[in-house]
Design a protein around this motif. Structure first.
Motif, PDB file in Angstrom:
ATOM      1  N   ASP A  97      28.632 -50.971  40.477  1.00 27.64           N
ATOM      2  CA  ASP A  97      29.376 -49.751  40.749  1.00 27.64           C
ATOM      3  C   ASP A  97      30.482 -50.050  41.748  1.00 27.64           C
ATOM      4  O   ASP A  97      30.365 -50.968  42.581  1.00 27.64           O
ATOM      5  N   SER A  98      31.525 -49.263  41.670  1.00 29.10           N
ATOM      6  CA  SER A  98      32.658 -49.379  42.590  1.00 29.10           C
ATOM      7  C   SER A  98      32.710 -48.148  43.486  1.00 29.10           C
ATOM      8  O   SER A  98      31.961 -47.173  43.293  1.00 29.10           O
ATOM      9  N   LEU A  99      33.592 -48.171  44.453  1.00 34.65           N
ATOM     10  CA  LEU A  99      33.722 -47.024  45.346  1.00 34.65           C
ATOM     11  C   LEU A  99      34.168 -45.784  44.594  1.00 34.65           C
ATOM     12  O   LEU A  99      33.717 -44.673  44.868  1.00 34.65           O
ATOM     13  N   MET A 100      35.077 -45.984  43.613  1.00 37.01           N
ATOM     14  CA  MET A 100      35.632 -44.883  42.840  1.00 37.01           C
ATOM     15  C   MET A 100      35.501 -45.188  41.353  1.00 37.01           C
ATOM     16  O   MET A 100      35.316 -46.335  40.956  1.00 37.01           O
ATOM     17  N   GLU A 101      35.627 -44.139  40.514  1.00 37.65           N
ATOM     18  CA  GLU A 101      35.545 -44.279  39.060  1.00 37.65           C
ATOM     19  C   GLU A 101      36.795 -43.669  38.437  1.00 37.65           C
ATOM     20  O   GLU A 101      37.167 -42.545  38.750  1.00 37.65           O
ATOM     21  N   LEU A 113      32.500 -42.516  43.372  1.00 32.01           N
ATOM     22  CA  LEU A 113      31.276 -43.038  42.764  1.00 32.01           C
ATOM     23  C   LEU A 113      30.347 -43.454  43.900  1.00 32.01           C
ATOM     24  O   LEU A 113      29.565 -42.649  44.386  1.00 32.01           O
ATOM     25  N   LEU A 114      30.431 -44.686  44.377  1.00 34.01           N
ATOM     26  CA  LEU A 114      29.684 -45.042  45.583  1.00 34.01           C
ATOM     27  C   LEU A 114      30.167 -44.214  46.768  1.00 34.01           C
ATOM     28  O   LEU A 114      29.394 -43.894  47.672  1.00 34.01           O
ATOM     29  N   PHE A 129      36.579 -44.494  53.143  1.00 33.65           N
ATOM     30  CA  PHE A 129      35.588 -44.090  52.145  1.00 33.65           C
ATOM     31  C   PHE A 129      34.266 -43.795  52.846  1.00 33.65           C
ATOM     32  O   PHE A 129      33.785 -44.615  53.639  1.00 33.65           O
ATOM     33  N   LYS A 130      33.702 -42.633  52.550  1.00 32.97           N
ATOM     34  CA  LYS A 130      32.368 -42.277  53.044  1.00 32.97           C
ATOM     35  C   LYS A 130      31.371 -42.497  51.921  1.00 32.97           C
ATOM     36  O   LYS A 130      31.425 -41.846  50.872  1.00 32.97           O
ATOM     37  N   LEU A 131      30.451 -43.455  52.084  1.00 24.68           N
ATOM     38  CA  LEU A 131      29.495 -43.811  51.035  1.00 24.68           C
ATOM     39  C   LEU A 131      28.412 -42.747  50.890  1.00 24.68           C
ATOM     40  O   LEU A 131      28.023 -42.090  51.861  1.00 24.68           O
ATOM     41  N   ARG A 132      27.919 -42.602  49.662  1.00 24.16           N
ATOM     42  CA  ARG A 132      26.820 -41.674  49.399  1.00 24.16           C
ATOM     43  C   ARG A 132      25.530 -42.217  50.010  1.00 24.16           C
ATOM     44  O   ARG A 132      25.212 -43.398  49.871  1.00 24.16           O
ATOM     45  N   GLY A 140      16.662 -51.732  45.401  1.00 24.42           N
ATOM     46  CA  GLY A 140      16.273 -50.652  46.287  1.00 24.42           C
ATOM     47  C   GLY A 140      16.986 -50.616  47.620  1.00 24.42           C
ATOM     48  O   GLY A 140      16.867 -49.630  48.361  1.00 24.42           O
ATOM     49  N   GLU A 141      17.740 -51.657  47.946  1.00 24.32           N
ATOM     50  CA  GLU A 141      18.440 -51.692  49.226  1.00 24.32           C
ATOM     51  C   GLU A 141      19.638 -50.735  49.197  1.00 24.32           C
ATOM     52  O   GLU A 141      20.318 -50.596  48.180  1.00 24.32           O
ATOM     53  N   PRO A 142      19.937 -50.048  50.314  1.00 26.69           N
ATOM     54  CA  PRO A 142      21.074 -49.122  50.340  1.00 26.69           C
ATOM     55  C   PRO A 142      22.413 -49.873  50.303  1.00 26.69           C
ATOM     56  O   PRO A 142      22.511 -51.016  50.765  1.00 26.69           O
ATOM     57  N   VAL A 143      23.423 -49.228  49.735  1.00 30.54           N
ATOM     58  CA  VAL A 143      24.783 -49.762  49.747  1.00 30.54           C
ATOM     59  C   VAL A 143      25.439 -49.300  51.041  1.00 30.54           C
ATOM     60  O   VAL A 143      25.510 -48.093  51.311  1.00 30.54           O
ATOM     61  N   THR A 144      25.916 -50.244  51.842  1.00 37.19           N
ATOM     62  CA  THR A 144      26.448 -49.924  53.159  1.00 37.19           C
ATOM     63  C   THR A 144      27.895 -50.365  53.297  1.00 37.19           C
ATOM     64  O   THR A 144      28.433 -51.093  52.454  1.00 37.19           O
ATOM     65  N   ALA A 145      28.494 -49.952  54.388  1.00 42.37           N
ATOM     66  CA  ALA A 145      29.866 -50.364  54.689  1.00 42.37           C
ATOM     67  C   ALA A 145      29.968 -51.873  54.822  1.00 42.37           C
ATOM     68  O   ALA A 145      30.990 -52.474  54.462  1.00 42.37           O
TER      69      ALA A 145
END
Length: 618
Positions: A97-101, A113-114, A129-132, A140-145
């Motif tokens: 996934d990317s930050l945007m779609e 997206l992210l 960008f503020k991540l979800r 299972g690991e979170p996507v972080t800055a």
């Protein structure tokens, strides 16, 4: 703009900064406070408001299930598409996934997206960008800055040279907190940069720590996208399975998409064998690029009784430039007059009639099938860009509309060949003993055309016959996919058949295609080896275009300068997708304008199973 997750579709700071000195105060006077929003448009407004339900071209009630089987040519030896080494497997973009779609029914707009939100000022010199909070990798690991920062750092330092060029104007990336990342850019009003930053598939830092990023590997990577690799047979097939735990499946931009439980790619070494395998039901879908096969190969009982569907669908995208590409690093191709002369040997009209079943249109522009094509003399706005470059560009830029050489299609090209011969003689070549030789050294004019598809020999052969009538010696060399990729990356060729794809909103990828800084950097897409300050200047102007009108003007100016330098021999294009598929799929009633929309299809078996279970479908 180019789509980074489909691996094979700039600016110099000094020039742009000089331009910004003149425009900066006016921008400052009209700037507004940064705005936080759910998406970004390149120019104009977003089509979809905050809180929208789904893209118009997706069926939000599309059933999940079933299998989509596709084909690929050649082989693969890597699951890392980001590096210069190896041949990556098809479909790897499904993992990330990317930050945007991107929306496929707008020229160039993206939605979170992210990233849940995006914040940027009018001048677009930075973006946040503020991540979800719910965004997760497949382990299972979170996507972080920190993952975002790691991705851009490793791509620009260890990835393909394309990334360093494409993101050359990123000045700084910083984590404001665990889920907020800020990009700062070295130039104002590069309107595309916030969008293309949003396109990159984000890599997990924790997975790549301690791994050799630059070496091809078949280790199954961790991603955050809707699919994961379920299995593979090295070089022969790869299977992706839809993740039931995919974190983003309920987002509006994902509703009705990624409907197949399984997507499989089978590899074939021969395109003809691959077509026969399709007709035998070995896989489900083909996007056909051969006019001969389209006219003669798609026949048989399965077509007659409707089990296989065959369609031509309008393509709303610019077709770009497919061409015989000169490597101008070779001395024999350094002279534009020589390049122009050789173009007279390609008889498109005869080729189209006798080989292509009149399926194609001759390409004259690098932005064909769009408003950006330079198909008329420059207007007042274009001249403002071109006049300062008058002593650096061919005079025809101002006085003529470029058209590739044409014939009557009869095969009698003596008039055209004579024009080419005169140009070659003016460039210092002479005709001696039925051979074209250098007037000073006596060296024969001979070169090699490098091909990866044997089927293309039939297109090249008439071209070669005409070149031989001009005294030019030509050899064809056909190599496998891996060799071909490696030779292109190292610019080890005289001439290739290739293409420069274009989007409806061209931008930073133009640097990778044409800019002098990339001419001698292996792995970039400046295959031609262009080193031209006028081209550099126009690429800068295109990237910095503040609105749609300015972008169109800059693209036309760039187009005509590329045309009149004769960097390629234009071939042909078609403004439709030619597709065939086994009749076991459903698809939405509305198609996206700028894409085929295959990721919105679904399996009819899945629809029947859903209906049998009592669930509603559309």
């Amino acid at each position: 703009m180019t789509r980074l997750r489909k691996p094979f579709r700039l600016l110099t700071a000094a020039l742009l900064n000089a331009w910004l000195v003149a425009t900066g105060p006016a921008l400052a006077e009209t700037s507004q406070a940064p705005e936080t929003r759910h998406g970004i448009a390149m120019h104009g407004d977003l089509k979809y408001p905050a809180g929208f339900g789904h893209f118009d071209y997706a069926n939000p009630d599309a059933p999940k299930g079933g299998t989509l089987k596709q084909w690929a040519l050649g082989t693969f030896d890597s699951f890392n598409p980001h590096i210069i080494k190896g041949s990556p497997a098809d479909g790897i973009g499904l993992l990330y996934d990317s930050l945007m779609e991107k929306s496929d029914d707008e020229p160039f707009s993206e939605y979170g997206l992210l990233a849940e939100t995006v914040t940027l000022p009018d001048h677009r010199q930075w973006v946040t960008f503020k991540l979800r909070e719910e965004a997760r990798f497949s382990d299972g690991e979170p996507v972080t800055a920190e993952d975002v920062i790691f991705t851009f750092d490793i791509l620009r330092t260890q990835g393909s040279p394309f990334y360093a060029a494409y993101y050359a104007d990123i000045e700084k990336i910083e984590a404001l907190d665990e889920r907020t990342v800020k990009f700062s850019f070295s130039a104002e009003n590069n309107r595309e940069l916030p969008l293309i930053v949003g396109q990159v598939g984000i890599l997990p830092k924790h997975y790549w720590a301690g791994r050799d990023f630059q070496s091809p590997s078949l280790d199954i990577p961790v991603g955050s996208g809707p699919y994961r690799i379920a299995g593979f047979e090295a070089g022969r097939s790869v299977t992706f399975e839809r993740r039931p735990d995919y974190w983003g499946q309920h987002l509006a931009i994902k509703r009705g998409r990624h409907n197949f439980d399984t997507i499989r790619y089978d590899y074939y070494r021969d395109a003809t064998v691959a077509l026969e395998a399709f007709k035998a039901g070995e896989y489900d879908f083909r996007l056909e690029t051969s006019s001969k096969e389209w006219a003669t190969g798609y026949t048989g009982p399965a077509f007659d009784d409707g089990r296989i569907q065959k369609q031509e669908l309008p393509n709303g995208n610019p077709t770009g430039m497919q061409a015989f590409i000169f490597n101008t690093r070779r001395d024999k191709f350094a002279d534009p007059q020589v390049r122009e002369a050789l173009a007279y040997a390609f008889d498109f009209e005869w080729t189209n009639r006798n080989i292509f079943y009149d399926a194609y249109t001759r390409t004259h522009s690098f932005f064909s099938n769009s408003e950006m094509a330079a198909d008329r003399l420059p207007d007042e706005d274009e001249l403002k860009l071109l006049e300062p470059l008058r002593d650096q560009v061919p005079p025809e830029v101002f006085t003529q509309v470029y058209r590739a050489p044409t014939t009557d299609g009869s095969g009698n090209v003596r008039t055209q060949l004579r024009k080419g011969m005169r140009l070659l003689q003016q460039a210092g070549w002479t005709f001696s003993n039925n051979r074209l030789v250098n007037g000073e050294t006596g060296e024969p004019f001979r070169f090699e055309i490098l091909l990866v598809q044997k089927e293309f020999e039939r297109v090249v052969a008439p071209f070669i016959r005409n070149l031989e009538r001009m005294g030019v010696g030509v050899d064809i060399r056909i190599v496998d996919v891996s060799q071909y990729i490696n030779r292109l990356r190292s610019f080890d060729f005289d001439m290739v058949v290739g293409s420069f794809p274009q989007s409806s909103s061209p931008g930073n990828e133009q640097r990778d295609f044409w800019h002098s800084e990339l001419a001698n950097q292996p792995g970039t897409r400046n295959l031609i080896g262009i080193r031209n300050p006028a081209v550099d200047r126009l690429v800068d102007k295109l990237i910095a275009a503040p609105d749609r009108h300015s972008l169109v003007v800059a693209a036309r100016a760039l187009d005509r300068v590329l045309q009149w330098n004769h960097y390629v021999i234009p071939q042909y294009h078609i403004a439709t997708w030619r597709i065939a598929y086994w009749n076991k799929f459903g698809m939405p009633g509305t198609r996206p304008v700028y894409d085929l929309g295959l990721d919105t299809w679904w399996a009819l078996d899945a629809a029947r199973n859903t209906a049998d279970s009592g669930e509603s479908t559309r």
